[in-house]
Design a protein around this motif. Sequence first.
Motif, PDB file in Angstrom:
ATOM      1  N   UNK A  10       0.766 -68.630  -6.850  1.00 30.70           N
ATOM      2  CA  UNK A  10       2.178 -68.973  -6.941  1.00 30.70           C
ATOM      3  C   UNK A  10       2.353 -70.481  -7.115  1.00 30.70           C
ATOM      4  N   UNK A  11       1.473 -71.257  -6.506  1.00 27.35           N
ATOM      5  CA  UNK A  11       1.545 -72.711  -6.665  1.00 27.35           C
ATOM      6  C   UNK A  11       1.315 -73.104  -8.120  1.00 27.35           C
ATOM      7  N   UNK A  12       0.327 -72.478  -8.763  1.00 23.12           N
ATOM      8  CA  UNK A  12       0.071 -72.758 -10.181  1.00 23.12           C
ATOM      9  C   UNK A  12       1.234 -72.301 -11.045  1.00 23.12           C
ATOM     10  N   UNK A  14       4.347 -72.217 -10.130  1.00 23.06           N
ATOM     11  CA  UNK A  14       5.423 -73.191  -9.933  1.00 23.06           C
ATOM     12  C   UNK A  14       5.249 -74.398 -10.852  1.00 23.06           C
ATOM     13  N   UNK A  15       3.991 -74.823 -11.036  1.00 26.48           N
ATOM     14  CA  UNK A  15       3.745 -75.946 -11.938  1.00 26.48           C
ATOM     15  C   UNK A  15       4.111 -75.583 -13.376  1.00 26.48           C
ATOM     16  N   UNK A  16       3.819 -74.357 -13.784  1.00 32.22           N
ATOM     17  CA  UNK A  16       4.178 -73.927 -15.137  1.00 32.22           C
ATOM     18  C   UNK A  16       5.696 -73.858 -15.313  1.00 32.22           C
ATOM     19  N   UNK A  17       6.387 -73.466 -14.250  1.00 32.62           N
ATOM     20  CA  UNK A  17       7.852 -73.357 -14.314  1.00 32.62           C
ATOM     21  C   UNK A  17       8.559 -74.699 -14.096  1.00 32.62           C
ATOM     22  N   UNK A  18       7.782 -75.732 -13.733  1.00 34.10           N
ATOM     23  CA  UNK A  18       8.347 -77.062 -13.446  1.00 34.10           C
ATOM     24  C   UNK A  18       9.305 -77.019 -12.263  1.00 34.10           C
ATOM     25  N   UNK A  19       8.928 -76.268 -11.228  1.00 35.86           N
ATOM     26  CA  UNK A  19       9.696 -76.244  -9.992  1.00 35.86           C
ATOM     27  C   UNK A  19       8.756 -76.577  -8.842  1.00 35.86           C
ATOM     28  N   UNK A  20       9.330 -76.869  -7.705  1.00 33.16           N
ATOM     29  CA  UNK A  20       8.500 -77.181  -6.547  1.00 33.16           C
ATOM     30  C   UNK A  20       7.892 -75.901  -5.967  1.00 33.16           C
ATOM     31  N   UNK A  47      -1.041 -63.899 -15.258  1.00 30.84           N
ATOM     32  CA  UNK A  47      -0.405 -64.901 -16.115  1.00 30.84           C
ATOM     33  C   UNK A  47       0.649 -64.254 -17.003  1.00 30.84           C
ATOM     34  N   UNK A  48       0.393 -63.017 -17.416  1.00 27.27           N
ATOM     35  CA  UNK A  48       1.379 -62.301 -18.235  1.00 27.27           C
ATOM     36  C   UNK A  48       2.710 -62.173 -17.486  1.00 27.27           C
ATOM     37  N   UNK A  49       2.646 -61.816 -16.205  1.00 28.39           N
ATOM     38  CA  UNK A  49       3.871 -61.682 -15.419  1.00 28.39           C
ATOM     39  C   UNK A  49       4.564 -63.032 -15.262  1.00 28.39           C
ATOM     40  N   UNK A  50       3.781 -64.062 -14.981  1.00 25.19           N
ATOM     41  CA  UNK A  50       4.351 -65.401 -14.783  1.00 25.19           C
ATOM     42  C   UNK A  50       5.080 -65.861 -16.040  1.00 25.19           C
TER      43      UNK A  50
END
Length: 240
Positions: A10-12, A14-20, A47-50
């Motif tokens: 989930x941390x990774x 968040x980085x892809x989504x540009x959120x904390x 990754x597909x879901x993200x």
Amino acid sequence: MRGDDAVISLTAAARLWHVSRATAYGWCRAGKLPGFRAGHRGLAATLHYVRAAKVLPEAELITGQVTPRILDAAVQHRVLVPEDGRFSLDDLDELKRFAATGHVDVAPPTPRRLSGMQAIPFRWSVEDERVWVDAGAEPAALPDAYWATPIPPRFIPPADVFLYTLHLLVRPRIQLVRRSEGYERRDAELVWRSVKERFAQLRVGDSMPRGWNESNHRYLVGAEQWLREWHRRAHRGRTG
């Protein structure tokens, strides 16, 4: 294992989504990310879901290549289908491809009535928008044809009302402030301001100034009124 089947934390994500990280975990607690499951290393998903998760606000899609007009055209042509006004990383990629094709200037065929008479399309210009904003930007003051869309039109806040969001940067360790798009008053003139990715920065631990918090509250209330007005117009005259 295919690339989109790879499992990431989930941390990774968040980085892809540009959120904390805190924002992403808040979404999980609220049940907005059902694809994440607890594992031996914490919450994780494919990754597909993200990439398919509808979590990005409209502001994340507006860049130098993608203008609000292109985004509106993509939604109208159903290239993108937002959920609760949110988009996905896959949507962002599709939007960039859509912008690169140059098809946004191709107007859809004008619908015809059953009698064979051609319907006159509704036209709404930048000048019309500025007059409406200058008069107070009341959603109820917009004509019925403005709301005749399958999804809510893009929210236009009142003048000088913006949404300010904080984004924690690790290096350097600061809080980056991003400001949404909208109209700003300059003397007697209304000036359109695009999304400001680096509007300001704060030290870690510092809170937003009072004026920004008040603007955020007005923005969110206005966005709620906007949705309510669209639902009211869309369901006007319906029975059953």
